[in-house]
Design an enzyme around this catalytic site. Structure first.
Site, PDB file in Angstrom:
ATOM      1  N   HIS A 168       2.777 -62.828  69.115  1.00  0.00           N
ATOM      2  CA  HIS A 168       3.099 -63.303  67.777  1.00  0.00           C
ATOM      3  C   HIS A 168       3.764 -62.139  67.048  1.00  0.00           C
ATOM      4  CE1 HIS A 168       2.318 -64.672  63.635  1.00  0.00           C
ATOM      5  NE2 HIS A 168       2.227 -65.887  64.168  1.00  0.00           N
ATOM      6  N   TYR A 169       4.497 -62.418  65.977  1.00  0.00           N
ATOM      7  CA  TYR A 169       5.151 -61.332  65.249  1.00  0.00           C
ATOM      8  C   TYR A 169       4.166 -60.458  64.476  1.00  0.00           C
ATOM      9  CZ  TYR A 169       4.781 -64.245  61.045  1.00  0.00           C
ATOM     10  OH  TYR A 169       4.308 -65.008  60.012  1.00  0.00           O
TER      11      TYR A 169
END
EC number: 3.1.15.-
Length: 194
Positions: free
Chosen positions: A131-132
């Site tokens: 995920h970012y």
């Protein structure tokens, strides 16, 4: 292993050892990952991989890195390794795909932004698996150092500065801080194990 992919709260912990800290010049020489559940219980340890580099690359490292990687044994493991960056990336992604969907976990560890920068340049497929968001234990450490020094001083790393030992230390360190997080610590902070 579809049943293993059910938990969206699983966390991927990662650590890299590099030839230095310059993301434009230096290179990843070791990688390790661990998958935990949301309560920081270890579900699986991924491959701990030394990545092949020539002697000239190791000798070009600064003194701290040369001494540390010789002392830990990583220096020789790198010289003996035949694993490339691409192979290490593929093996790590294959391991992670058995435990968690791509994009589900933040990148977890200590000073993880540095690891993300190296991954972006040298193992971009693996970097995109996360995920970012980041779960950076270093942030909590810095806050504790300023706001609750006794909490920060209550944890001592046992790391040998190898990737796997550093991942384990990061998980242990977050477990330590969790017990002081009040409502943010959830059931674990109240003494109830999940």
């Amino acid at each position: 292993m579809a049943e293993n992919l059910a938990g969206n709260d699983r966390l991927i912990w990662i650590d890299l050892e590099m030839t230095g800290l310059d993301t434009d010049r230096d290179s990843i020489i070791e990688i390790a990952t661990i998958v935990t559940d949301a309560q920081l219980n270890v579900l699986a340890e991924g491959p701990e991989l030394a990545i092949a580099h020539p002697l000239e690359t190791l000798e070009a490292m600064d003194e701290w890195n040369r001494n540390q990687h010789r002392r830990s044994g990583l220096w020789q493991r790198v010289l003996d390794s035949q694993v490339t960056h691409a192979q290490a990336e593929a093996q790590t992604v294959a391991f992670l795909s058995e435990w968690i969907r791509a994009g589900a976990s933040p990148m977890c560890g200590n000073s993880i932004c540095q690891d993300r920068r190296f991954l972006h340049r040298q193992m971009s497929r693996l970097e995109r698996y996360f995920h970012y968001r980041n779960l950076d234990v270093s942030t909590i450490k810095e806050l504790a150092r300023r706001w609750a020094p006794s909490v920060a001083n209550g944890f001592a790393k046992s790391s040998a500065h190898t990737a796997l030992s550093d991942v384990r230390d990061s998980i242990d360190e977050l477990r330590h801080y969790r017990q002081f997080m009040g409502a943010l610590g959830g059931d674990a902070a109240a003494g109830v194990e999940g």
